[in-house]
Enzyme design. Structure first.
Site, PDB file in Angstrom:
ATOM      1  N   CYS A   1      -9.798 -18.931  14.195  1.00 14.23           N
ATOM      2  CA  CYS A   1     -11.220 -18.931  13.828  1.00 14.23           C
ATOM      3  C   CYS A   1     -11.558 -17.761  12.909  1.00 14.23           C
ATOM      4  O   CYS A   1     -11.115 -17.746  11.781  1.00 14.23           O
ATOM      5  CB  CYS A   1     -12.076 -18.943  15.097  1.00 14.23           C
ATOM      6  SG  CYS A   1     -11.800 -20.434  16.111  1.00 14.23           S
TER       7      CYS A   1
ATOM      8  N   LYS B   1       0.853  -1.179   0.000  1.00 16.28           N
ATOM      9  CA  LYS B   1       0.000   0.000   0.000  1.00 16.28           C
ATOM     10  C   LYS B   1       0.895   1.237   0.000  1.00 16.28           C
ATOM     11  O   LYS B   1       1.869   1.308   0.744  1.00 16.28           O
ATOM     12  CB  LYS B   1      -0.921   0.037   1.226  1.00 16.28           C
ATOM     13  CG  LYS B   1      -1.844  -1.158   1.376  1.00 16.28           C
ATOM     14  CD  LYS B   1      -2.678  -1.458   0.155  1.00 16.28           C
ATOM     15  CE  LYS B   1      -3.686  -0.399  -0.181  1.00 16.28           C
ATOM     16  NZ  LYS B   1      -4.532  -0.788  -1.357  1.00 16.28           N
TER      17      LYS B   1
ATOM     18  N   PRO C   1     -48.824 -43.895  31.949  1.00 16.14           N
ATOM     19  CA  PRO C   1     -47.378 -43.611  31.914  1.00 16.14           C
ATOM     20  C   PRO C   1     -46.915 -43.177  30.524  1.00 16.14           C
ATOM     21  O   PRO C   1     -47.268 -43.797  29.515  1.00 16.14           O
ATOM     22  CB  PRO C   1     -46.753 -44.949  32.313  1.00 16.14           C
ATOM     23  CG  PRO C   1     -47.798 -45.638  33.130  1.00 16.14           C
ATOM     24  CD  PRO C   1     -49.097 -45.230  32.517  1.00 16.14           C
TER      25      PRO C   1
END
Length: 920
Positions: free
Chosen positions: A318, A213, A611
């Site tokens: 991550c 840059k 039940p």
């Protein structure tokens, strides 16, 4: 007497309305207002993004340019391109409608759905303006689209779950993860150099690992600050690399920061930038962004000419965001930005893979083809599927010659008895073209989990072909509150049909009000629109007519969505599996709660549930209906059961006061108005007459000046585990009474064990009336599905029982089960204490612990992930687990007649796997 001139007050719309301010529309109005146009456009696109992600709605924009005509000038390429970037071109055409009205542009927004579009194209889980997550490709940094981010984060997820490196994916043109770049000239020379000469030429080019840059002109410090997040995110998300600031794209060193004297300025700037970046971890570590920096001086001959900044960014485990995703939603009636972690979780959302763990379920609604806010819906495998439930709940034939059917018939007749002149309002409700169904309810608000309004006679939801859905609200008297109730309820029904119902078509529910007073309808006045906080400046009435597209309904899909809305509840297994999903009530359960018994009329009811028929599920749903119907506070609804574990469980799942019978008898509850009793067959009179106390509370004049409160008692005599008096009325005095006979919890093999022991219980019953009643239940008992389940019976020494449990637990853990899904049950608490030490010796080899009670120490710092519930069969009554180990399930020698009762209690706790382990 017939009523004339019945006035229907039409609200015309009930939807989420966002005010996007004012804007100029059309292409030729843009040329002289570029600055303002950008802000105007962004407000519209942001509002569209929020509504797409939140069930749809309406954007209102004031038109600034005079002489504008949408049919002639269109909306302009900037807005059109902005909407195109939110969705595919095909989806844009179908998801937005534009209507010019009264100096405003109304933009109707359909709910987002990530299923296949018109061109069978894959869509991401949610829409966004920008992801603000970058990646490297060749020698460039690019911003990932939501779909690219989904591929990227899925690959990262796979890498996080493996110790070996991931091979290169065929669909991603990037190198393997965490492969450090080898660029010898930078590492050996450039990165270590402290000075460079202006005009030096570097001996390497830009690549995936290197970015040049210039930033040598004006405002270079500002440009550096703006660029850093993008390039740090890109290198960190790919494989790391070098950012060199102060170098042209022809490799010439020109320097940057000419007005900066201290090189530490850049070191601090980079450090601050890194600290502010948003990171999301999908692995078990919490690593930080690692980087190295060299700020070298650039000399023009001997004079300072700025700096060359060399920043090396290591690959991140991550995800690193340059900024929060430019993604929006509606939360609490406010536009809110989606946080990076939530964004990542939504993008990664898939259906919980529970079929392998719990083969008793079948998927009815998948999040992969549903709106963003939907949860996966499962029903019992091979039981009545969603389509069958819909047909039984709404038995309507839209291809028949009949026009509008009215359901449910019993409620319709009851309402006509109470309000005779309601009959005269029906022509207005049914006066539409097409065929459909008019669904009555005392309060549709209560049916969808909202509070009832006391000035409302009833609601009727009309779903008919060639018409937008309508909610008719019959008010007792003219009231702005009734008007607002109808509008809020209609909007909530629409939102529920989308989430959790999963309806993906264009949808609105239009509220219409009828006033009912002494046999005559009363003309009503309109009221102000629903305020949406700071998002809506206009307080005046907004007249809206929905586009014709909103009348083209898929009625069958809409009724299926409505069935999910009415029958869904959060599965008890969600917490055990660590992922939220929904189950559906059976038709039998739903009818007891909704169709057969209206709690405003049927205040007292005895519910006998065999039940595994879901008594506790109904009790939980009942509590919510009581709170919404009578607008109760937590202290006004009391849930009573026999055992502390069930009371704790219900305390977590409901918004009422939950206590054991013992606590109920020892304390006063002056604010209680409604009482729900669960597992009443095991109540006793040792502390006093609980039934009499509950009756006196719910009928007390001081708390119920206008009538008694709700008192429902749930019980199952087949699971009675003692000989003492329960305090319940005789069977013949239990009126009104309902029965649940369809088993939904236990696998078929487990259900057979339960049914076999029920037969043994009948043989020992002495009370003739009770035996007659229980025999009827026994004969009607059925298993509502076909998944088999497994039962194992073994005899061995206590030591071998402990070893056997350890071996089985390891097998289950290896196949994907968690300890949260298991319970070890003994006959008594004394037996639990005896086996606790034996089990600890065996289970510690698996880093697993048998946890006896919450009052007991949770074994140091061990998390609940490593704990298996250990309890007595009696104390575990009302609870359930997929896997149950029953150790020596026999009563005290003096109570051998209770053996089948104990086995019923034990077996009915197990959903899929039951191990009956007897001592030699």
């Amino acid at each position: 007497m017939e009523l004339d001139n019945i006035q229907v007050i039409e609200n015309d719309y009930a939807d989420l309305v966002l005010d996007a301010g004012a804007a100029n529309f059309g292409e030729h109005y843009r040329k002289t207002m570029k600055g303002r146009t950008k802000e105007e456009c962004y407000n519209i696109i942001r509002s569209a993004c929020a509504l797409l992600n939140s069930g749809g709605g309406i954007i209102t924009v004031k038109v600034l340019n005079e002489g504008y005509n949408y049919d002639i000038h269109g909306i302009g390429s900037d807005i059109e391109n902005g909407l195109h970037n939110l969705q595919s071109c095909a989806a844009v055409k179908s998801s937005f409608n534009f209507i010019q009205q009264d100096g405003r542009m109304l933009i109707f927004v359909q709910s987002w759905s990530n299923g296949d579009g018109n061109n069978n194209e894959k869509l991401p889980r949610l829409c966004a303006i920008k992801s603000n997550a970058y990646q490297r490709a060749d020698s460039s940094s690019y911003q990932m689209s939501p779909l690219e981010f989904e591929n990227f984060i899925t690959r990262k997820t796979k890498a996080a779950g493996r110790s070996d490196s991931i091979e290169k994916d065929s669909d991603l043109s990037i190198e393997p993860l965490h492969k450090k770049p080898k660029i010898e000239p930078i590492e050996s020379t450039v990165f270590k150099s402290r000075e460079f000469q202006f005009g030096d030429t570097l001996n390497f080019n830009e690549s995936m690992y290197v970015e040049f840059k210039d930033f040598s002109g004006k405002n270079d410090a500002r440009r550096i600050k703006e660029a850093l997040p993008k390039y740090i995110s890109a290198f960190a998300n790919t494989n790391g690399g070098y950012l060199l600031i102060g170098v042209t794209n022809t490799r010439k060193v020109v320097g940057c920061g000419h007005c900066i004297e201290d090189p530490q300025y850049f070191e601090k700037l980079i450090s601050t930038t890194v600290e502010k970046l948003n990171t999301v971890h999908i692995c078990n570590t919490q690593k930080i962004i690692n980087y190295s920096i060299n700020v070298a001086r650039v000399l023009n001959k001997s004079e300072q000419h700025g700096f060359l900044i060399i920043l090396y960014v290591e690959p991140f485990c991550c995800v690193v965001f340059a900024d929060k995703p430019d993604c929006w939603k509606i939360e609490n009636d406010q536009i809110k930005r989606v946080e990076p972690r939530e964004w990542t979780e939504i993008i990664l959302a898939t259906d919980p893979d529970i079929e392998k763990l719990c083969s008793s379920f079948q998927k009815e609604l998948s999040v992969t083809a549903a709106p963003m806010g939907c949860k996966t819906v499962y029903s019992l495998k091979d039981a009545e599927c969603l389509n069958e439930l819909q047909r039984k709940l709404f038995p309507v034939e839209f291809h028949s010659s009949s026009e509008i059917s009215i359901i449910p018939d019993n409620l319709h007749k009851e309402l006509l008895k109470e309000y005779p002149n309601l009959e005269n309002l029906l022509p207005k409700m049914k006066g539409v073209r097409g065929r459909g169904v008019l669904i009555f309810s005392r309060s549709w608000a209560v049916d969808i989990g909202r509070a009832k309004h006391q000035d409302v006679v009833c609601d009727a939801l009309l779903l008919a072909t060639e018409n937008a859905p309508r909610l008719y609200t019959v008010g007792k008297r003219e009231s702005d509150e009734v008007f607002k109730y109808s509008k809020d309820t209609a909007f909530s029904i629409k939102q529920k049909l989308v989430n959790p119902g999963g309806y993906t078509g264009k949808l609105c529910v239009i509220p219409k009000i009828l006033w009912y007073s002494k046999g005559q309808s009363v003309e009503g006045s309109s009221t102000s629109t629903m305020e949406l906080g700071n998002m809506q400046e206009a307080k005046r009435r907004l007249e809206v007519r929905y586009p014709k597209d909103y009348t083209f309904l898929n009625i069958t899909a809409l009724l299926i969505a409505l069935t999910i809305v009415l029958l869904n509840f959060r599965s008890f297994l969600s917490d055990q599996l660590g992922c939220e999903f929904l189950n559906l009530l059976t038709l039998e359960q739903f009818q007891i709660l909704h169709s057969k018994h209206d709690i405003e009329k049927c205040k007292k009811l005895f519910v006998h549930g065999l039940p595994g028929t879901g008594k506790t599920i109904i009790a939980r749903q009942l509590i919510e209906r009581i709170i919404n119907t009578f607008q109760c506070k937590k202290a006004e609804v009391l849930y009573i059961c026999e055992n502390a574990p069930l009371a704790r469980f219900m305390r977590q799942k409901t918004n009422c006061t939950c206590v054991t019978r013992k606590t109920f008898m020892s304390e006063n509850f002056p604010k209680v108005k409604h009482v729900i009793v669960d597992e009443a067959q095991n109540f006793r009179l040792e502390s006093g007459d609980w039934y009499e106390k509950a009756e006196s509370i719910r009928t007390a004049e001081v708390t119920h000046p206008n009538g008694a409160g709700v008192f429902w008692i749930f019980m199952d005599y087949f699971q009675m585990s003692h000989f003492f008096s329960t305090g319940l009325p005789r069977i013949q005095d239990q009126d009104p009474r309902e029965e649940l006979t369809t088993g939904v919890r236990n696998g078929k093999e487990i259900h057979k064990i339960v049914h076999l022991n029920m037969e043994q219980i009948l043989l020992s019953e002495c009370d003739q009336e009770k035996r007659k009643f229980l025999t009827k239940l026994y004969k009607e008992a059925n298993c509502g599905h076909s998944f088999p389940g497994k039962v194992e019976k073994s005899k061995m020494t206590p030591e071998n029982i402990a070893k056997h449990i350890r071996v089985k637990i390891k097998q289950y853990l290896d196949t994907g089960y968690t300890t949260e899904q298991m319970a070890i049950l003994c006959s008594t608490q004394e037996e639990c204490k005896k086996y606790r030490d034996l089990l600890q010796c065996e289970l510690k080899r698996l880093n697993v612990y048998a946890y006896l009670d919450e009052a007991e120490s949770a074994f140091g710092d061990h998390t609940t992930e490593n704990i298996v519930t250990l309890n007595s069969i009696r104390r575990f009554s009302g609870l359930e687990k997929p896997i149950v180990f029953g150790i020596n399930p026999l009563p005290h020698p003096d109570q051998q007649v209770l053996t089948p009762n104990i086995l019923v209690c034990l077996a009915s706790r197990a959903m899929t796997q039951l191990h009956l382990l007897f001592e030699n």
